[in-house]
Design an enzyme around this catalytic site. Structure first.
Site, mmCIF file in Angstrom:
data_model
loop_
_atom_site.group_PDB
_atom_site.id
_atom_site.type_symbol
_atom_site.label_atom_id
_atom_site.label_comp_id
_atom_site.label_asym_id
_atom_site.label_seq_id
_atom_site.Cartn_x
_atom_site.Cartn_y
_atom_site.Cartn_z
ATOM 1 C CG ASP A 205 71.957 84.883 28.651
ATOM 2 O OD1 ASP A 205 72.834 85.683 28.271
ATOM 3 O OD2 ASP A 205 72.209 83.898 29.372
ATOM 4 C CG HIS A 283 75.120 86.435 30.715
ATOM 5 N ND1 HIS A 283 75.532 85.853 29.540
ATOM 6 C CD2 HIS A 283 75.968 85.996 31.676
ATOM 7 C CE1 HIS A 283 76.578 85.078 29.777
ATOM 8 N NE2 HIS A 283 76.870 85.154 31.069
ATOM 9 C CD GLU A 345 80.048 82.881 31.537
ATOM 10 O OE1 GLU A 345 80.823 81.980 31.172
ATOM 11 O OE2 GLU A 345 79.021 83.190 30.891
#
Length: 774
Positions: A205, A283, A345
């Site tokens: 991440d 990410h 996201e």
């Protein structure tokens, strides 16, 4: 009496025995988690001793390993060495592989005074039967060291058991905070004890890259480290990737390939599949900090972390080459058929401004950046499938179309899962409203830092199969999955605190038949199993015992009532009104009561006269509008109902957490409320709070207008608040004094900005708490 009722009855009896303080019993009460599909409790028991033998019938290598595993458990707890015997005799524990058991993961367990017989179709069923057997043995089995001079008895039972779902998953984020190899093994042991079988390892991440990749050494030389800011609130964002050279301490770590092989082997022995997550295309801050050539054109990753700067360039061929090479090395380490590629996201600002990405969109006739993401995901899916694997991703991979064989993990509620299943894709349900274990377990004032709330009761309500999914699509729901993100979780002890007891609830919802789920029975069994956690030295939350204090508007007589309870709805609640700590002689709460003056309430749960749990507190500030009638032109969004119609006049202010039950949320809609003071009164000030958290689409209103009236029809403005030039994350106060004015009705209007700045498709929220009139 049917078998399900016997399960419940045994739990009730066990709870009564425990409550009566009988600390030493010949046979341990039956309090199994998860509850088995079918159980018949019989009279008598079997006693395991130094003469007990262990037999494996029709065994294979895996079955023999299970037998050795159980032998080690018994010896570690009792120093009794179970000798092996090829024959079934008296005083024998028999593990048998049998085609008479039809479920691949199921088992049949029979215990009587002569011995124990455990049958299963496969070794995995034997393993789950052993987990049940462990819970039938005395509590001392879970002690950290061997216990002598006790009788190792097992109650006589007939159990037939199998899981409701084949996918029973648990996730751990090791990027935001790193967890050592030994804790990962302990995490797997927790899963195995409660019959979970999929470990979702979030290795990659933005805040840290945690897996060794030979071809790209900078991923762990730089990407696995950052400046240590753990003493700061919300210290995990990776604004300074790499080991600092100015003397400041570094934080981080990674798993070598040998570490991963060791952990994968450990999981395999416990019949747990490990699915690695290699997050893409977003990410990806840590990877981009190590290899900035993979950024979009003119997009500089070095600096303050921003969502718009941490996506691989979708128009750069080197991005795909990099990820394909990474995947090649990941596949060598993990035997799972699935590779999790994230996909969530992805803020596409960089793609929108990148000439490479825009040129790719023109060449491929892609209409927007959502289709560009689909192109990215499809390309990586095709590559992964060419290696004999399949992809799974978060529900955002639906955007722009879905790769043909992709599986979807639905985290933004159930709708993504329903949509995917209707398209013919397999789905794992992991909705954040039921399964995100990084959230508060109770009153945030009593809990470690987090950002929202997920109570134990909510987890137990989780059903991976939504009621509104078509019957012929339900087979696409493979099961349920919980996630432990670690933004605020820094240590193994804290991770266990966030897991337990919610892990108990999850395990039951994904294993036990839906018809056997029973909250009252579960509470009894959970409380008994707390003792097992105590013996094992496992840190767990007792938040369910803490008292919730709330102010509820009586909409019949229009006055404020104070209501108290705890999640378990049991034991005495004692309280004070003056801010002093409640003791065993404090007043006992029995029913809602009305406040007539300001009060600083402290309350706690007491069991057998002793404080049990933490002391809760709420300060009630009474004012002219407290408990008065409120009318709403627009009703709040049902996702954020606060404490109902009286939220704005219940004497309680909200905290910075807009989900704490004291805020009303309105999405896209304006707020307009009218408060009736019931009689004409003189007022000279108004105060209210709005929440501001742009990352969650929560914004301050464009403006706020306050009007007053004597008759409820003709209103005149007494004050207006314009746009706040200084906006702080969390609570923002709007307060104004004015000349004394005679009024009966007060109207508050707050203008919603309607959508997020620069994105008309993302609808903005406005959150308001108490309206204080003086």
């Amino acid at each position: 009496m049917n078998k399900t009722k016997l399960v419940l009855l045994s739990s009730v009896i066990a709870a009564l025995i425990t409550a009566c303080g009988q600390k030493s019993q010949l046979v341990a009460p039956i309090n199994l988690i998860p509850a088995p599909a079918s159980m018949e409790v019989k009279s008598g028991h079997f006693e395991l001793d130094s003469e007990t033998t262990l037999a494996v019938v029709n065994g294979n290598e895996e079955a023999n390993w299970v037998a050795g595993y159980f032998t080690d458990v018994i010896y570690g707890a009792s120093e009794i060495e179970l000798s092996t015997s090829p024959d079934e005799t008296e005083n024998t524990i028999t593990l048998e592989l049998s085609d008479n058991v039809t479920s691949d993961e199921g088992y049949e367990l029979t215990v009587d005074k002569k011995g124990v017989n455990l049958k299963a179709k496969n070794a995995i069923g034997l393993f789950y039967g052993i987990q049940t057997l462990r819970q039938l043995l005395p509590l001392e089995l879970d002690a950290k060291s061997a216990t002598k001079n006790i009788r190792w008895t097992i109650p006589a039972v007939d159990i037939k058991d199998e899981p409701r779902f084949g996918w029973r998953g648990l996730h751990l984020d090791v990027s935001r905070h790193f967890f050592p190899k030994e804790f990962i093994k302990k995490y797997l042991d927790h899963m195995a004890r409660y019959k979970l079988n999929v470990f979702h390892w979030h290795l990659v991440d933005g805040p840290g890259w945690r897996i060794e990749i030979d071809q790209y050494p900078k991923l762990t030389e730089l990407g696995a480290w950052r400046v240590d800011k753990r003493k700061e609130a919300w210290s995990w964002p990776a604004t300074e990737i790499g080991k600092p050279t100015d003397g400041r301490p570094a934080y981080g770590g990674f798993y070598t390939k040998d570490d991963i092989r060791e952990i994968v082997a450990y999981a395999k022995e416990r019949f747990i599949e490990i699915i690695p997550e290699i997050e893409m295309p977003g990410h990806s801050y840590a990877a981009l900090a190590a290899y900035p050539e993979l950024l979009c054109v003119n997009n500089d990753v070095i600096g303050n972390i921003q969502f718009g700067t941490d996506a691989f360039c979708a128009g750069n061929e080197k991005s795909y080459e990099f990820l394909e090479n990474v995947i090649d090395e990941v596949i060598e380490l993990f035997p799972s058929k699935l590779i999790h590629i994230g996909g969530d996201e992805v803020v596409k600002t960089a793609w929108h401004n990148c000439s490479r990405c825009q040129n790719l969109m023109k060449r491929e006739n892609l209409e927007n950046e959502e289709e560009l993401q689909s192109h990215f995901i499809s390309r990586m899916a095709n590559y992964i499938e060419s290696k004999g694997k399949e992809i799974i991703g978060w529900d955002e991979i639906l955007e722009g179309g879905l790769a043909e064989n992709a599986k979807v993990m639905s985290w933004r509620g159930m709708q993504g899962g329903i949509k995917s299943a209707n398209m013919g894709h397999d789905v794992i349900m992991a909705p954040n409203s039921y399964t995100y274990f990084d959230l508060y377990q109770g009153d945030q004032e009593l809990e470690p830092p987090a950002y929202s709330q997920l109570l134990l009761t909510q987890v137990y309500k989780f059903d991976p199969v939504p009621e509104d999914i078509a019957e012929d699509k339900k087979h696409h729901i493979l099961g349920g999955h919980a996630c432990l993100w670690t933004e605020t979780v820094q240590t193994p002890e804290h991770a266990e605190y966030m897991l337990f007891p919610r892990l108990f609830a999850l395990a039951e919802t994904v294993w036990s038949p839906k018809a056997n789920l029973d909250w009252d029975s579960f509470k009894n069994r959970m409380e008994f199993n707390f003792q097992r956690l105590d013996h094992a030295g496992i840190n767990y939350a007792r938040s369910a015992y803490n008292v919730k204090i709330d102010g509820i508007l009586d909409t019949t007589n229009y006055h404020l009532q104070v209501v108290m309870d705890n999640e378990l709805d049991r034991y005495e609640i004692r309280y004070t009104l003056d801010g002093s700590e409640p003791g065993r002689n404090a007043k006992v709460y029995s029913e809602p009561f009305t406040l007539t003056e300001k009060a600083d309430i402290r309350a706690a749960t007491f069991r057998d006269g002793e404080l049990f749990g933490k002391i809760s507190s709420k300060e009630f500030n009474l004012h002219l509008a407290t408990g008065k009638k409120v009318e709403y032109t627009t009703i709040w969004n049902p996702r954020y109902p606060g404490s109902g119609k009286g939220t704005l006049v219940n004497g309680l202010n909200g905290t910075a957490n807009y989900r704490d039950g004291q805020w009303l949320g309105f999405q896209e809609d304006d707020i307009e409320v009218v408060i009736d003071l019931e009689e004409i009164q003189e007022i000279n000030s108004v105060r209210m709070n709005f929440n501001h958290r742009p990352a969650s689409w929560v914004y301050l209103p464009e403006y706020v207008r306050v009007e007053v009236s004597l008759d409820g029809e003709n209103f005149s403005q007494v004050t207006r608040f314009g746009d706040k030039p200084e906006k702080k994350t969390g609570v923002n106060e709007y307060s104004k004094s004015f000349s004394p004015t005679q009024v009966r009705y007060i109207k508050v209007f707050a203008k919603n900005i309607e959508h997020r700045p620069h994105n008309v498709d993302q609808k903005a929220w406005v959150f308001i708490d108490e309206i204080i009139i003086k």
